[in-house]
Design a protein around this motif. Structure first.
Motif, PDB file in Angstrom:
ATOM      1  N   GLY A 213       0.824  -1.209   0.000  1.00 27.28           N
ATOM      2  CA  GLY A 213       0.000   0.000   0.000  1.00 27.28           C
ATOM      3  C   GLY A 213       0.856   1.255   0.000  1.00 27.28           C
ATOM      4  O   GLY A 213       0.529   2.244  -0.669  1.00 27.28           O
ATOM      5  N   THR A 214       1.965   1.211   0.750  1.00 28.17           N
ATOM      6  CA  THR A 214       2.909   2.330   0.737  1.00 28.17           C
ATOM      7  C   THR A 214       3.509   2.506  -0.647  1.00 28.17           C
ATOM      8  O   THR A 214       3.625   3.624  -1.163  1.00 28.17           O
ATOM      9  N   LEU A 215       3.903   1.384  -1.251  1.00 25.94           N
ATOM     10  CA  LEU A 215       4.472   1.434  -2.604  1.00 25.94           C
ATOM     11  C   LEU A 215       3.464   2.016  -3.591  1.00 25.94           C
ATOM     12  O   LEU A 215       3.823   2.818  -4.456  1.00 25.94           O
ATOM     13  N   ALA A 216       2.194   1.642  -3.452  1.00 24.68           N
ATOM     14  CA  ALA A 216       1.158   2.173  -4.339  1.00 24.68           C
ATOM     15  C   ALA A 216       1.030   3.683  -4.190  1.00 24.68           C
ATOM     16  O   ALA A 216       0.862   4.411  -5.176  1.00 24.68           O
ATOM     17  N   ALA A 217       1.101   4.185  -2.949  1.00 27.27           N
ATOM     18  CA  ALA A 217       1.016   5.629  -2.719  1.00 27.27           C
ATOM     19  C   ALA A 217       2.166   6.351  -3.411  1.00 27.27           C
ATOM     20  O   ALA A 217       1.979   7.405  -4.028  1.00 27.27           O
ATOM     21  N   ALA A 218       3.369   5.773  -3.329  1.00 30.85           N
ATOM     22  CA  ALA A 218       4.522   6.381  -4.001  1.00 30.85           C
ATOM     23  C   ALA A 218       4.333   6.379  -5.512  1.00 30.85           C
ATOM     24  O   ALA A 218       4.624   7.373  -6.191  1.00 30.85           O
ATOM     25  N   GLU A 219       3.839   5.265  -6.048  1.00 32.12           N
ATOM     26  CA  GLU A 219       3.650   5.162  -7.494  1.00 32.12           C
ATOM     27  C   GLU A 219       2.621   6.175  -7.997  1.00 32.12           C
ATOM     28  O   GLU A 219       2.772   6.756  -9.076  1.00 32.12           O
ATOM     29  N   VAL A 220       1.563   6.386  -7.225  1.00 36.39           N
ATOM     30  CA  VAL A 220       0.554   7.381  -7.619  1.00 36.39           C
ATOM     31  C   VAL A 220       1.189   8.770  -7.693  1.00 36.39           C
ATOM     32  O   VAL A 220       0.896   9.559  -8.596  1.00 36.39           O
ATOM     33  N   GLY A 257       1.611 -12.163 -12.136  1.00 40.75           N
ATOM     34  CA  GLY A 257       2.484 -11.009 -11.989  1.00 40.75           C
ATOM     35  C   GLY A 257       1.866  -9.675 -12.368  1.00 40.75           C
ATOM     36  O   GLY A 257       2.515  -8.633 -12.230  1.00 40.75           O
ATOM     37  N   HIS A 258       0.613  -9.685 -12.802  1.00 39.98           N
ATOM     38  CA  HIS A 258      -0.026  -8.425 -13.210  1.00 39.98           C
ATOM     39  C   HIS A 258      -0.342  -7.557 -11.992  1.00 39.98           C
ATOM     40  O   HIS A 258      -0.914  -8.022 -11.005  1.00 39.98           O
ATOM     41  N   VAL A 259       0.052  -6.279 -12.057  1.00 29.30           N
ATOM     42  CA  VAL A 259      -0.158  -5.334 -10.964  1.00 29.30           C
ATOM     43  C   VAL A 259      -1.003  -4.165 -11.453  1.00 29.30           C
ATOM     44  O   VAL A 259      -0.755  -3.613 -12.539  1.00 29.30           O
ATOM     45  N   THR A 260      -1.987  -3.800 -10.652  1.00 29.44           N
ATOM     46  CA  THR A 260      -2.824  -2.642 -10.945  1.00 29.44           C
ATOM     47  C   THR A 260      -2.787  -1.690  -9.750  1.00 29.44           C
ATOM     48  O   THR A 260      -2.950  -2.126  -8.607  1.00 29.44           O
ATOM     49  N   ILE A 261      -2.559  -0.420 -10.015  1.00 30.43           N
ATOM     50  CA  ILE A 261      -2.576   0.598  -8.963  1.00 30.43           C
ATOM     51  C   ILE A 261      -3.652   1.614  -9.306  1.00 30.43           C
ATOM     52  O   ILE A 261      -3.672   2.151 -10.422  1.00 30.43           O
ATOM     53  N   ASP A 262      -4.539   1.854  -8.363  1.00 30.37           N
ATOM     54  CA  ASP A 262      -5.672   2.750  -8.598  1.00 30.37           C
ATOM     55  C   ASP A 262      -5.729   3.826  -7.521  1.00 30.37           C
ATOM     56  O   ASP A 262      -5.406   3.584  -6.358  1.00 30.37           O
ATOM     57  N   LEU A 263      -6.165   5.016  -7.925  1.00 35.86           N
ATOM     58  CA  LEU A 263      -6.467   6.092  -6.994  1.00 35.86           C
ATOM     59  C   LEU A 263      -7.978   6.051  -6.778  1.00 35.86           C
ATOM     60  O   LEU A 263      -8.751   6.422  -7.656  1.00 35.86           O
ATOM     61  N   GLU A 264      -8.394   5.554  -5.619  1.00 34.63           N
ATOM     62  CA  GLU A 264      -9.817   5.335  -5.350  1.00 34.63           C
ATOM     63  C   GLU A 264     -10.573   6.653  -5.212  1.00 34.63           C
ATOM     64  O   GLU A 264     -11.642   6.823  -5.779  1.00 34.63           O
ATOM     65  N   PHE A 265     -10.032   7.576  -4.428  1.00 33.66           N
ATOM     66  CA  PHE A 265     -10.651   8.894  -4.314  1.00 33.66           C
ATOM     67  C   PHE A 265      -9.653   9.863  -3.687  1.00 33.66           C
ATOM     68  O   PHE A 265      -8.665   9.455  -3.070  1.00 33.66           O
ATOM     69  N   SER A 266      -9.906  11.127  -3.864  1.00 33.33           N
ATOM     70  CA  SER A 266      -9.144  12.186  -3.188  1.00 33.33           C
ATOM     71  C   SER A 266     -10.127  13.221  -2.661  1.00 33.33           C
ATOM     72  O   SER A 266     -11.214  13.400  -3.226  1.00 33.33           O
ATOM     73  N   ARG A 267      -9.751  13.908  -1.600  1.00 31.83           N
ATOM     74  CA  ARG A 267     -10.619  14.928  -0.999  1.00 31.83           C
ATOM     75  C   ARG A 267      -9.780  15.883  -0.182  1.00 31.83           C
ATOM     76  O   ARG A 267      -8.664  15.562   0.253  1.00 31.83           O
ATOM     77  N   GLY A 268     -10.313  17.058   0.056  1.00 34.51           N
ATOM     78  CA  GLY A 268      -9.605  18.051   0.827  1.00 34.51           C
ATOM     79  C   GLY A 268      -9.548  17.703   2.304  1.00 34.51           C
ATOM     80  O   GLY A 268     -10.423  16.995   2.838  1.00 34.51           O
TER      81      GLY A 268
END
Length: 271
Positions: A213-220, A257-268
């Motif tokens: 999850g940390t790695l995904a945040a960095a990739e985003v 080996g398939h990897v998917t990284i998604d940004l589920e939502f963002s908010r202030g």
């Protein structure tokens, strides 16, 4: 043809400049003193639920705890420099590599929480890891953040959304599905806001329920796939926002080996 090729090259260069501009806007605080703080994966954190897992093997709680304490002491003696999660390490490596292409500082100062002095706490900070592994995350998370990586009452690693009262748990399939695939899913947090110690400085938090999850945040924060979205959020929320990200990996089967990284939502942030 020559004119067309030149125009095409110019257009490509222009697109690249726009993308770099967006990424540079997100990482602009790196132009000022910035410290990357990587959490320590203490053995007590790593083995915090081992005693419960041993209850069907050793019935007495005191005996279970004695076993856990001996394992913790043994691991600590084998690597006195401490441990770091693979996802946290990969996040740091990927960021340093990306910074070079953006002409940003390629060799940022990287410290553990115990190495950051009082003055440095006022700097721009990139915090890697949740409160269980990074003590500075406990005190320097931007105000108004409602996403948090933690262990719930059932001993499961989750990302908790306290605004919506929802937990996003790690999911590791123990058995393959009909086509031999095993799905692994983790959630992470990407939060950007003011340093609680110094309103002139920024804090960027990347944390996951687990390391992926940390790695995904960095990739985003680094990927061209999300640069337009983050640039919009940066402007929309005046630099103060949080994102929920998801990492999904397939092991085995036709999509091995398939990897998917998604940004589920963002908010202030609530500030």
């Amino acid at each position: 043809a020559t004119i067309g090729a030149a125009a095409g090259a110019g257009w490509t260069h222009g697109v690249r400049r726009v993308k770099y501009r967006r990424h540079r806007a997100f990482w602009s605080f790196l132009e000022r003193p910035t410290i990357f703080v990587v959490g320590d994966l203490g053995t007590s954190v790593l083995l915090s639920t081992l005693s419960d897992a041993l209850q069907y093997v050793v019935s007495e709680e005191d005996h279970r705890q004695l076993i856990v304490d001996k394992i913790i002491n043994h691991i600590s003696s084998q690597e006195i420099s401490g441990l770091i999660g693979r996802g946290d390490l990969d996040a740091i490596v990927n960021m340093v590599i990306r910074f070079a292409s953006l002409r940003l500082p390629a060799k940022p100062l990287i410290l553990h929480p115990s190495e950051v002095d009082d003055e440095q706490r006022n700097y721009n900070l990139v915090l890697i890891g949740g409160k269980d592994v990074n003590s500075l995350t406990k005190v320097l998370t931007p105000r108004g953040c409602h996403l948090e990586a933690l262990t719930n009452n059932e001993g499961r690693n989750v990302v908790r959304d306290s605004r919506l009262n929802v937990d996003h748990p790690v999911r590791w399939q123990s058995e393959p599905n009909f086509n031999g695939e095993i799905l692994r899913e983790d959630y992470g947090i990407l939060t950007r806001g003011r340093n609680p110690n110094n309103s002139e400085s920024e804090v960027l938090l990347m944390a996951g329920a687990h390391g992926l999850g940390t790695l995904a945040a960095a990739e985003v924060s680094l990927s061209s796939k999300f640069e337009r979205r983050l640039y919009h959020d940066l402007k929309e929320y005046n630099g103060n926002f949080e994102c929920l990200v998801r990492y999904t990996r397939t092991d085995g089967g036709p999509s091995d080996g398939h990897v998917t990284i998604d940004l589920e939502f963002s908010r202030g942030l609530d500030i």
